[in-house]
Write a protein that holds these residues in place. Structure first.
Motif, PDB file in Angstrom:
ATOM      1  N   THR A   1       0.824  -1.223   0.000  1.00  0.00           N
ATOM      2  CA  THR A   1       0.000   0.000   0.000  1.00  0.00           C
ATOM      3  C   THR A   1       0.854   1.266   0.000  1.00  0.00           C
ATOM      4  O   THR A   1       0.320   2.370   0.101  1.00  0.00           O
ATOM      5  N   SER A   2       2.177   1.116  -0.117  1.00  0.00           N
ATOM      6  CA  SER A   2       3.099   2.266  -0.114  1.00  0.00           C
ATOM      7  C   SER A   2       2.888   3.150   1.102  1.00  0.00           C
ATOM      8  O   SER A   2       2.819   4.391   0.998  1.00  0.00           O
ATOM      9  N   THR A   3       2.765   2.508   2.239  1.00  0.00           N
ATOM     10  CA  THR A   3       2.472   3.242   3.473  1.00  0.00           C
ATOM     11  C   THR A   3       3.525   2.933   4.535  1.00  0.00           C
ATOM     12  O   THR A   3       3.901   1.777   4.720  1.00  0.00           O
ATOM     13  N   ALA A   4       3.987   3.968   5.190  1.00  0.00           N
ATOM     14  CA  ALA A   4       4.887   3.834   6.328  1.00  0.00           C
ATOM     15  C   ALA A   4       4.119   4.125   7.608  1.00  0.00           C
ATOM     16  O   ALA A   4       3.154   4.913   7.606  1.00  0.00           O
ATOM     17  N   TYR A   5       4.557   3.478   8.688  1.00  0.00           N
ATOM     18  CA  TYR A   5       3.906   3.641   9.975  1.00  0.00           C
ATOM     19  C   TYR A   5       4.944   3.940  11.051  1.00  0.00           C
ATOM     20  O   TYR A   5       6.066   3.432  11.015  1.00  0.00           O
ATOM     21  N   MET A   6       4.511   4.737  12.011  1.00  0.00           N
ATOM     22  CA  MET A   6       5.322   5.019  13.197  1.00  0.00           C
ATOM     23  C   MET A   6       4.442   4.800  14.413  1.00  0.00           C
ATOM     24  O   MET A   6       3.401   5.451  14.559  1.00  0.00           O
ATOM     25  N   GLU A   7       4.854   3.863  15.274  1.00  0.00           N
ATOM     26  CA  GLU A   7       4.125   3.613  16.524  1.00  0.00           C
ATOM     27  C   GLU A   7       4.976   4.068  17.698  1.00  0.00           C
ATOM     28  O   GLU A   7       6.158   3.714  17.792  1.00  0.00           O
ATOM     29  N   LEU A   8       4.381   4.855  18.561  1.00  0.00           N
ATOM     30  CA  LEU A   8       5.054   5.328  19.776  1.00  0.00           C
ATOM     31  C   LEU A   8       4.245   4.839  20.978  1.00  0.00           C
ATOM     32  O   LEU A   8       3.042   5.082  21.053  1.00  0.00           O
TER      33      LEU A   8
ATOM     34  N   PHE B   1       3.239  13.178  28.486  1.00  0.00           N
ATOM     35  CA  PHE B   1       2.762  14.508  28.123  1.00  0.00           C
ATOM     36  C   PHE B   1       3.716  15.190  27.136  1.00  0.00           C
ATOM     37  O   PHE B   1       3.278  15.897  26.223  1.00  0.00           O
ATOM     38  N   ASP B   2       5.027  14.983  27.326  1.00  0.00           N
ATOM     39  CA  ASP B   2       5.974  15.677  26.453  1.00  0.00           C
ATOM     40  C   ASP B   2       6.143  15.018  25.085  1.00  0.00           C
ATOM     41  O   ASP B   2       6.988  15.446  24.299  1.00  0.00           O
ATOM     42  N   ASP B   3       5.321  14.008  24.791  1.00  0.00           N
ATOM     43  CA  ASP B   3       5.259  13.466  23.432  1.00  0.00           C
ATOM     44  C   ASP B   3       4.262  14.254  22.577  1.00  0.00           C
ATOM     45  O   ASP B   3       4.135  13.979  21.374  1.00  0.00           O
ATOM     46  N   THR B   4       3.563  15.189  23.182  1.00  0.00           N
ATOM     47  CA  THR B   4       2.663  16.047  22.417  1.00  0.00           C
ATOM     48  C   THR B   4       3.469  16.826  21.391  1.00  0.00           C
ATOM     49  O   THR B   4       4.391  17.570  21.733  1.00  0.00           O
ATOM     50  N   ALA B   5       3.120  16.641  20.126  1.00  0.00           N
ATOM     51  CA  ALA B   5       3.919  17.233  19.052  1.00  0.00           C
ATOM     52  C   ALA B   5       3.221  17.013  17.718  1.00  0.00           C
ATOM     53  O   ALA B   5       2.279  16.218  17.617  1.00  0.00           O
ATOM     54  N   VAL B   6       3.700  17.719  16.717  1.00  0.00           N
ATOM     55  CA  VAL B   6       3.361  17.401  15.333  1.00  0.00           C
ATOM     56  C   VAL B   6       4.408  16.409  14.837  1.00  0.00           C
ATOM     57  O   VAL B   6       5.614  16.657  14.988  1.00  0.00           O
ATOM     58  N   TYR B   7       3.935  15.307  14.278  1.00  0.00           N
ATOM     59  CA  TYR B   7       4.808  14.256  13.779  1.00  0.00           C
ATOM     60  C   TYR B   7       4.791  14.308  12.250  1.00  0.00           C
ATOM     61  O   TYR B   7       3.720  14.311  11.636  1.00  0.00           O
TER      62      TYR B   7
END
Lengths: 107, 120
Positions: free
Chosen positions: B76-83, B88-94
């Motif tokens: 599907t030409s898709t990449a994934y990132m799982e965290l 709280f300090d993971d709040t961000a634009v990824y």
């Protein structure tokens, strides 16, 4: 661990001015240095790679120089759309990458 | 034209996991690498890790090692990132961003970004 530093943190300039931004690497990175421009609410955009090569579609008023540990981004005559944050990035230690903290260019 | 289109924003509780997707189009997906970069509110860019789409090799930023996993689905030409174990300090634009995958290059195309908010 490589550390990238940028100066100044903020550069206050006027349209038509020449802007000079600096980036320093804590270790030798040859010319494996890129510059990005980021405007509020947008993803970064690649401006310069290989320390001095402009990316596709980047105006000639943007130029980069340097090698080793000291690098410079120059904007020859600032346009209104150039007010943004600029980041340098080393990719010498690919596939690890490090960004500098950024320089904000504002009016 | 090359496009990287990311999934929508997420709100998660501390301790939960989040999985962000990045669908590529306009180029041969397996010839390039995918990086993930995040940006906390009002802060700079933080590189999180890299995955070779060709062979699945990964390299994660040391401070995230053990909490992050990057994968791709070439069908599907898709990449994934799982965290995982969100704080709280993971709040961000990824962001996802492309590099050339087998030689040192910067990131020439970026996704539009996905806001992940960690809130109780």
């Amino acid at each position: 661990e490589i550390v990238m530093t940028q100066s100044p943190a903020t550069l206050s300039v006027s349209p038509g001015d020449r802007a000079t931004l600096s980036c320093r690497a804590s270790q030798y990175i040859s010319n494996n240095l890129a510059w990005y421009q980021q405007k509020p609410g947008q993803a970064p955009r690649l401006l310069i790679y290989g320390a001095s090569s402009r990316a596709t579609g980047i105006p000639a008023r943007f130029s980069g120089s340097g090698s080793g540990t000291e690098f410079t981004l120059t904007i020859s005559s600032l346009q209104s759309e150039d007010f943004a944050v600029y980041y340098c990035q080393e990719y010498n230690y690919w596939p690890s990458f490090t960004f500098g903290p950024g320089t904000k260019v504002d009016i | 034209q090359v496009q990287l289109v990311q999934s929508g924003g997420e709100v998660k509780k501390p301790g939960a996991s989040v999985k962000v997707s990045c669908k590529a189009s306009g180029y041969r997906f397996t010839k390039f690498g995918i990086n993930w970069v995040r940006q906390a509110p009002g802060q700079g860019l933080e590189w999180m890790g890299w995955i070779s789409v060709y062979n699945g090799n990964t390299n994660y930023a040391p401070r995230l090692q053990g909490r992050v996993t990057m994968t791709t689905d070439t069908s599907t030409s898709t990449a994934y990132m799982e965290l995982r174990s969100l704080r709280f300090d993971d709040t961000a634009v990824y962001y996802c961003a492309r590099d050339y995958g087998d030689i040192p290059t910067p990131f020439d195309y970026w996704g539009q970004g996905t806001l992940v908010t960690v809130s109780s």
